[in-house]
Design a protein around this motif. Structure first.
Motif, PDB file in Angstrom:
ATOM      1  N   LYS A  62      51.226  46.190  33.011  1.00 49.42           N
ATOM      2  CA  LYS A  62      50.653  44.947  33.544  1.00 49.42           C
ATOM      3  C   LYS A  62      51.739  44.094  34.210  1.00 49.42           C
ATOM      4  CE  LYS A  62      47.154  41.851  33.430  1.00 49.42           C
ATOM      5  NZ  LYS A  62      45.848  42.062  33.987  1.00 49.42           N
ATOM      6  N   SER A  63      52.956  44.173  33.682  1.00 49.99           N
ATOM      7  CA  SER A  63      54.055  43.368  34.251  1.00 49.99           C
ATOM      8  C   SER A  63      54.422  43.811  35.663  1.00 49.99           C
ATOM      9  CB  SER A  63      55.287  43.455  33.345  1.00 49.99           C
ATOM     10  OG  SER A  63      55.847  44.748  33.383  1.00 49.99           O
ATOM     11  N   ARG A  64      53.914  44.941  36.105  1.00 44.70           N
ATOM     12  CA  ARG A  64      54.206  45.452  37.434  1.00 44.70           C
ATOM     13  C   ARG A  64      53.190  44.953  38.470  1.00 44.70           C
ATOM     14  NH1 ARG A  64      57.876  49.232  35.940  1.00 44.70           N
ATOM     15  NH2 ARG A  64      58.056  50.302  37.905  1.00 44.70           N
ATOM     16  N   LEU A  65      52.269  44.103  38.035  1.00 44.68           N
ATOM     17  CA  LEU A  65      51.196  43.624  38.899  1.00 44.68           C
ATOM     18  C   LEU A  65      51.312  42.122  39.150  1.00 44.68           C
ATOM     19  CD1 LEU A  65      48.228  45.477  37.190  1.00 44.68           C
ATOM     20  CD2 LEU A  65      49.372  46.093  39.325  1.00 44.68           C
ATOM     21  N   PRO A  66      50.760  41.657  40.282  1.00 40.32           N
ATOM     22  CA  PRO A  66      50.724  40.215  40.502  1.00 40.32           C
ATOM     23  C   PRO A  66      49.805  39.566  39.457  1.00 40.32           C
ATOM     24  CG  PRO A  66      49.583  41.381  42.277  1.00 40.32           C
ATOM     25  CD  PRO A  66      50.184  42.411  41.380  1.00 40.32           C
ATOM     26  N   LYS A  69      46.237  34.951  37.934  1.00 37.93           N
ATOM     27  CA  LYS A  69      46.052  33.502  38.035  1.00 37.93           C
ATOM     28  C   LYS A  69      46.812  32.895  39.211  1.00 37.93           C
ATOM     29  CE  LYS A  69      45.043  33.109  33.188  1.00 37.93           C
ATOM     30  NZ  LYS A  69      45.514  32.770  31.870  1.00 37.93           N
ATOM     31  N   ARG A  70      47.479  33.736  39.983  1.00 36.08           N
ATOM     32  CA  ARG A  70      48.183  33.226  41.163  1.00 36.08           C
ATOM     33  C   ARG A  70      47.194  32.556  42.103  1.00 36.08           C
ATOM     34  NH1 ARG A  70      52.683  37.190  43.603  1.00 36.08           N
ATOM     35  NH2 ARG A  70      52.151  35.875  45.363  1.00 36.08           N
ATOM     36  N   PRO A  71      47.598  31.472  42.761  1.00 40.53           N
ATOM     37  CA  PRO A  71      46.681  30.801  43.690  1.00 40.53           C
ATOM     38  C   PRO A  71      46.286  31.684  44.881  1.00 40.53           C
ATOM     39  CG  PRO A  71      48.778  29.607  43.522  1.00 40.53           C
ATOM     40  CD  PRO A  71      48.855  30.773  42.609  1.00 40.53           C
ATOM     41  N   ASP A  72      47.143  32.622  45.246  1.00 39.94           N
ATOM     42  CA  ASP A  72      46.865  33.485  46.405  1.00 39.94           C
ATOM     43  C   ASP A  72      46.361  34.871  46.007  1.00 39.94           C
ATOM     44  OD1 ASP A  72      49.262  34.307  45.275  1.00 39.94           O
ATOM     45  OD2 ASP A  72      50.249  34.677  47.192  1.00 39.94           O
ATOM     46  N   ILE A  73      45.847  35.011  44.790  1.00 40.62           N
ATOM     47  CA  ILE A  73      45.454  36.341  44.319  1.00 40.62           C
ATOM     48  C   ILE A  73      44.329  36.953  45.167  1.00 40.62           C
ATOM     49  CG2 ILE A  73      43.789  35.582  42.566  1.00 40.62           C
ATOM     50  CD1 ILE A  73      46.274  38.556  42.327  1.00 40.62           C
ATOM     51  N   GLN A  74      43.404  36.149  45.654  1.00 39.20           N
ATOM     52  CA  GLN A  74      42.321  36.699  46.477  1.00 39.20           C
ATOM     53  C   GLN A  74      42.860  37.313  47.769  1.00 39.20           C
ATOM     54  OE1 GLN A  74      39.208  37.327  45.541  1.00 39.20           O
ATOM     55  NE2 GLN A  74      39.822  36.466  43.567  1.00 39.20           N
ATOM     56  N   GLU A  75      43.868  36.693  48.344  1.00 39.23           N
ATOM     57  CA  GLU A  75      44.489  37.242  49.555  1.00 39.23           C
ATOM     58  C   GLU A  75      45.205  38.553  49.240  1.00 39.23           C
ATOM     59  OE1 GLU A  75      46.994  34.111  51.142  1.00 39.23           O
ATOM     60  OE2 GLU A  75      45.377  32.680  50.737  1.00 39.23           O
ATOM     61  N   GLU A  89      43.064  49.675  39.196  1.00 39.68           N
ATOM     62  CA  GLU A  89      42.970  49.989  40.622  1.00 39.68           C
ATOM     63  C   GLU A  89      44.099  49.332  41.409  1.00 39.68           C
ATOM     64  OE1 GLU A  89      41.882  52.138  43.675  1.00 39.68           O
ATOM     65  OE2 GLU A  89      40.943  52.341  41.709  1.00 39.68           O
ATOM     66  N   LEU A  90      44.489  48.138  41.024  1.00 35.89           N
ATOM     67  CA  LEU A  90      45.601  47.471  41.685  1.00 35.89           C
ATOM     68  C   LEU A  90      46.909  48.222  41.432  1.00 35.89           C
ATOM     69  CD1 LEU A  90      46.320  45.088  43.478  1.00 35.89           C
ATOM     70  CD2 LEU A  90      46.547  43.685  41.418  1.00 35.89           C
ATOM     71  N   LEU A  91      47.075  48.726  40.219  1.00 34.34           N
ATOM     72  CA  LEU A  91      48.247  49.534  39.902  1.00 34.34           C
ATOM     73  C   LEU A  91      48.269  50.797  40.757  1.00 34.34           C
ATOM     74  CD1 LEU A  91      50.678  49.453  37.963  1.00 34.34           C
ATOM     75  CD2 LEU A  91      49.300  50.728  36.333  1.00 34.34           C
TER      76      LEU A  91
END
Length: 109
Positions: A62-66, A69-75, A89-91
């Motif tokens: 998990k630490s390898r992912l953005p 809760k980042r404000p720009d996560i949707q982008e 899937e992001l990994l």
């Protein structure tokens, strides 16, 4: 199939470390037997065997992912073709690459 091969990019070759699978109950990580025989670097302390099960993504991965809760996560998700945050899937799409080591994740076919 929801399985990723975890590899270490060595100086001479890629070495399979193990396999991360997404299952209905959560996640399973299993070390490759050859890796355990020939390497000292491991992610999880070996207790009983080489298989680890967790109901959520393992913190090491998990630490390898953005952060979701980042404000720009949707982008970020949109740039990887995802509509919602799915850590597995992001990994797979980012390959979990970070600047501080030579590990990465490859989608199994």
């Amino acid at each position: 199939m929801n399985e990723l091969r975890v590899v270490h990019n060595g100086k001479k070759e890629k070495i399979t470390v193990g396999y991360l699978k997404k299952i209905p109950e959560g996640y399973v990580f299993e070390y490759d037997e050859n890796y355990l025989k020939n390497n000292k670097k491991i992610f999880f302390a070996k207790s009983k065997g080489n298989k680890f099960i967790n109901n959520k993504m393992f913190a090491f991965f998990k630490s390898r992912l953005p952060d979701e809760k980042r404000p720009d996560i949707q982008e970020i998700l949109k740039s990887y073709g995802l509509k919602e945050y799915d850590d597995f899937e992001l990994l797979a799409r980012t390959k979990g690459k970070i600047m501080t080591d030579n590990y990465e994740f490859e989608k199994m076919k």
